[in-house]
Design a protein around this motif. Structure first.
Motif, PDB file in Angstrom:
ATOM      1  N   GLY A  95      -2.440  19.713  20.179  1.00 47.29           N
ATOM      2  CA  GLY A  95      -2.134  19.395  21.566  1.00 47.29           C
ATOM      3  C   GLY A  95      -3.227  18.689  22.301  1.00 47.29           C
ATOM      4  N   VAL A  96      -4.155  18.048  21.635  1.00 49.71           N
ATOM      5  CA  VAL A  96      -5.272  17.382  22.301  1.00 49.71           C
ATOM      6  C   VAL A  96      -4.737  16.224  23.141  1.00 49.71           C
ATOM      7  CG1 VAL A  96      -7.330  15.970  21.941  1.00 49.71           C
ATOM      8  CG2 VAL A  96      -6.954  18.001  20.554  1.00 49.71           C
ATOM      9  N   LYS A  97      -5.145  16.184  24.394  1.00 50.85           N
ATOM     10  CA  LYS A  97      -4.774  15.098  25.297  1.00 50.85           C
ATOM     11  C   LYS A  97      -5.955  14.168  25.556  1.00 50.85           C
ATOM     12  CE  LYS A  97      -0.709  16.840  26.171  1.00 50.85           C
ATOM     13  NZ  LYS A  97       0.198  16.696  25.100  1.00 50.85           N
ATOM     14  N   ALA A  98      -7.179  14.705  25.441  1.00 56.81           N
ATOM     15  CA  ALA A  98      -8.370  13.910  25.742  1.00 56.81           C
ATOM     16  C   ALA A  98      -9.549  14.422  24.928  1.00 56.81           C
ATOM     17  CB  ALA A  98      -8.687  13.976  27.231  1.00 56.81           C
ATOM     18  N   VAL A  99     -10.426  13.500  24.583  1.00 62.81           N
ATOM     19  CA  VAL A  99     -11.688  13.825  23.931  1.00 62.81           C
ATOM     20  C   VAL A  99     -12.784  13.407  24.900  1.00 62.81           C
ATOM     21  CG1 VAL A  99     -13.205  13.336  21.984  1.00 62.81           C
ATOM     22  CG2 VAL A  99     -10.725  13.468  21.639  1.00 62.81           C
ATOM     23  N   PHE A 100     -13.696  14.315  25.221  1.00 63.52           N
ATOM     24  CA  PHE A 100     -14.774  14.055  26.166  1.00 63.52           C
ATOM     25  C   PHE A 100     -16.084  13.932  25.410  1.00 63.52           C
ATOM     26  CE2 PHE A 100     -11.447  16.155  28.488  1.00 63.52           C
ATOM     27  CZ  PHE A 100     -11.401  15.454  29.683  1.00 63.52           C
ATOM     28  N   SER A 101     -16.870  12.929  25.773  1.00 59.78           N
ATOM     29  CA  SER A 101     -18.152  12.736  25.100  1.00 59.78           C
ATOM     30  C   SER A 101     -19.165  12.149  26.068  1.00 59.78           C
ATOM     31  CB  SER A 101     -17.988  11.819  23.885  1.00 59.78           C
ATOM     32  OG  SER A 101     -17.760  10.494  24.298  1.00 59.78           O
ATOM     33  N   GLY A 102     -20.347  11.964  25.577  1.00 60.99           N
ATOM     34  CA  GLY A 102     -21.430  11.347  26.333  1.00 60.99           C
ATOM     35  C   GLY A 102     -22.126  10.340  25.452  1.00 60.99           C
ATOM     36  N   HIS A 103     -23.427  10.276  25.524  1.00 59.78           N
ATOM     37  CA  HIS A 103     -24.311   9.430  24.714  1.00 59.78           C
ATOM     38  C   HIS A 103     -24.336   7.955  25.113  1.00 59.78           C
ATOM     39  CE1 HIS A 103     -25.517  12.614  22.069  1.00 59.78           C
ATOM     40  NE2 HIS A 103     -24.274  12.873  21.766  1.00 59.78           N
ATOM     41  N   TYR A 104     -23.351   7.483  25.861  1.00 64.41           N
ATOM     42  CA  TYR A 104     -23.317   6.078  26.252  1.00 64.41           C
ATOM     43  C   TYR A 104     -24.143   5.853  27.523  1.00 64.41           C
ATOM     44  CZ  TYR A 104     -21.115   1.479  27.101  1.00 64.41           C
ATOM     45  OH  TYR A 104     -20.862   0.150  27.309  1.00 64.41           O
ATOM     46  N   HIS A 105     -24.416   6.917  28.257  1.00 62.22           N
ATOM     47  CA  HIS A 105     -25.220   6.900  29.476  1.00 62.22           C
ATOM     48  C   HIS A 105     -24.605   6.025  30.564  1.00 62.22           C
ATOM     49  CE1 HIS A 105     -28.761   9.265  28.152  1.00 62.22           C
ATOM     50  NE2 HIS A 105     -28.180   9.019  26.993  1.00 62.22           N
ATOM     51  N   ARG A 106     -23.298   5.940  30.565  1.00 67.12           N
ATOM     52  CA  ARG A 106     -22.508   5.318  31.626  1.00 67.12           C
ATOM     53  C   ARG A 106     -21.073   5.790  31.424  1.00 67.12           C
ATOM     54  NH1 ARG A 106     -23.399  -0.912  30.324  1.00 67.12           N
ATOM     55  NH2 ARG A 106     -25.483  -0.103  30.232  1.00 67.12           N
ATOM     56  N   ASN A 107     -20.257   5.700  32.458  1.00 73.35           N
ATOM     57  CA  ASN A 107     -18.858   6.098  32.360  1.00 73.35           C
ATOM     58  C   ASN A 107     -18.059   5.028  31.632  1.00 73.35           C
ATOM     59  OD1 ASN A 107     -18.742   8.657  33.794  1.00 73.35           O
ATOM     60  ND2 ASN A 107     -19.341   7.476  35.584  1.00 73.35           N
ATOM     61  N   ALA A 108     -17.165   5.462  30.762  1.00 73.08           N
ATOM     62  CA  ALA A 108     -16.309   4.540  30.020  1.00 73.08           C
ATOM     63  C   ALA A 108     -15.108   5.324  29.513  1.00 73.08           C
ATOM     64  CB  ALA A 108     -17.075   3.915  28.855  1.00 73.08           C
ATOM     65  N   GLY A 109     -14.199   4.621  28.908  1.00 72.65           N
ATOM     66  CA  GLY A 109     -13.057   5.315  28.337  1.00 72.65           C
ATOM     67  C   GLY A 109     -12.029   4.354  27.795  1.00 72.65           C
ATOM     68  N   ALA A 110     -11.085   4.920  27.056  1.00 71.23           N
ATOM     69  CA  ALA A 110      -9.993   4.156  26.480  1.00 71.23           C
ATOM     70  C   ALA A 110      -8.877   5.132  26.157  1.00 71.23           C
ATOM     71  CB  ALA A 110     -10.453   3.429  25.214  1.00 71.23           C
ATOM     72  N   SER A 111      -7.732   4.595  25.786  1.00 67.90           N
ATOM     73  CA  SER A 111      -6.586   5.413  25.428  1.00 67.90           C
ATOM     74  C   SER A 111      -5.888   4.783  24.235  1.00 67.90           C
ATOM     75  CB  SER A 111      -5.630   5.512  26.618  1.00 67.90           C
ATOM     76  OG  SER A 111      -4.572   6.392  26.311  1.00 67.90           O
ATOM     77  N   HIS A 112      -5.411   5.645  23.325  1.00 65.11           N
ATOM     78  CA  HIS A 112      -4.666   5.160  22.162  1.00 65.11           C
ATOM     79  C   HIS A 112      -3.648   6.226  21.772  1.00 65.11           C
ATOM     80  CE1 HIS A 112      -3.744   3.091  18.453  1.00 65.11           C
ATOM     81  NE2 HIS A 112      -3.964   4.214  17.784  1.00 65.11           N
ATOM     82  N   ASP A 113      -2.390   5.838  21.673  1.00 68.10           N
ATOM     83  CA  ASP A 113      -1.307   6.742  21.264  1.00 68.10           C
ATOM     84  C   ASP A 113      -1.317   8.057  22.042  1.00 68.10           C
ATOM     85  OD1 ASP A 113      -0.178   5.023  19.433  1.00 68.10           O
ATOM     86  OD2 ASP A 113      -1.264   5.869  17.713  1.00 68.10           O
ATOM     87  N   GLY A 114      -1.546   7.989  23.348  1.00 71.83           N
ATOM     88  CA  GLY A 114      -1.512   9.184  24.182  1.00 71.83           C
ATOM     89  C   GLY A 114      -2.758  10.032  24.165  1.00 71.83           C
TER      90      GLY A 114
END
Length: 168
Positions: A95-114
């Protein structure tokens, strides 16, 4: 042995009581810390099944090992100065809807297949123009809502009212 409440109350005002520059800026002798990596909840079943893309819906083995780690570290004498947990925390989660991470040292994101990939900027060093901060994630029975809050905003105003209303 510190209670769980005591342990979390040590972190206050952007510092951690017992591990501060004032107390530790001068060398006072040898110490050690624990570095653990990759509890990767879900990987063991997926690996056993030979399906690392589709398996991993059970975490029993990893949870048992993680508990064993915590119990073993808590029994050590002398106690380690601190412990860091690195690497992959989760391999698969039903049931995962989102994966949260860091390491990029700025806000970012993307979406694929929900599935949303959410990258939160840093508390520390910024590589972009995002302010130092944290991401507030609210999980309800049918929604997952997240928003980045600067440390200044969090200190002065707290969590946005609409996010708090979701908890009511």
């Amino acid at each position: 042995m510190a209670t769980e409440e005591d342990m979390f109350l040590r972190a206050k005002d952007r510092s951690y009581r017992g591990l501060t520059e004032d107390e530790d800026k001068k060398w006072s002798g040898p110490f050690y810390f624990i570095q653990a990596a990759d509890p990767q909840l879900g990987l063991m079943k997926a690996w056993k099944m030979g399906d690392c893309d589709g398996g991993g819906d059970e975490w029993d083995d990893e949870v048992r090992l993680t508990r064993q780690l915590v119990q073993a570290v808590n029994r050590l004498q002398p106690r380690p100065r601190f412990m860091v947990l690195c690497g992959d925390l989760v391999h698969a989660m039903p049931g995962v809807k989102a994966v949260f991470s860091g390491h990029y040292h700025r806000n970012a994101g993307a979406s694929h297949d929900g599935l949303d990939m959410v990258v939160s900027s840093a508390v520390g060093c910024q590589l972009g123009t995002d302010p130092h901060g944290v991401r507030i994630v609210v999980v309800t029975g049918d929604r997952l809502v997240h928003r980045y809050h600067s440390l200044d905003q969090l200190s002065e105003k707290g969590v946005d009212e609409d996010l708090m209303n979701l908890l009511a």
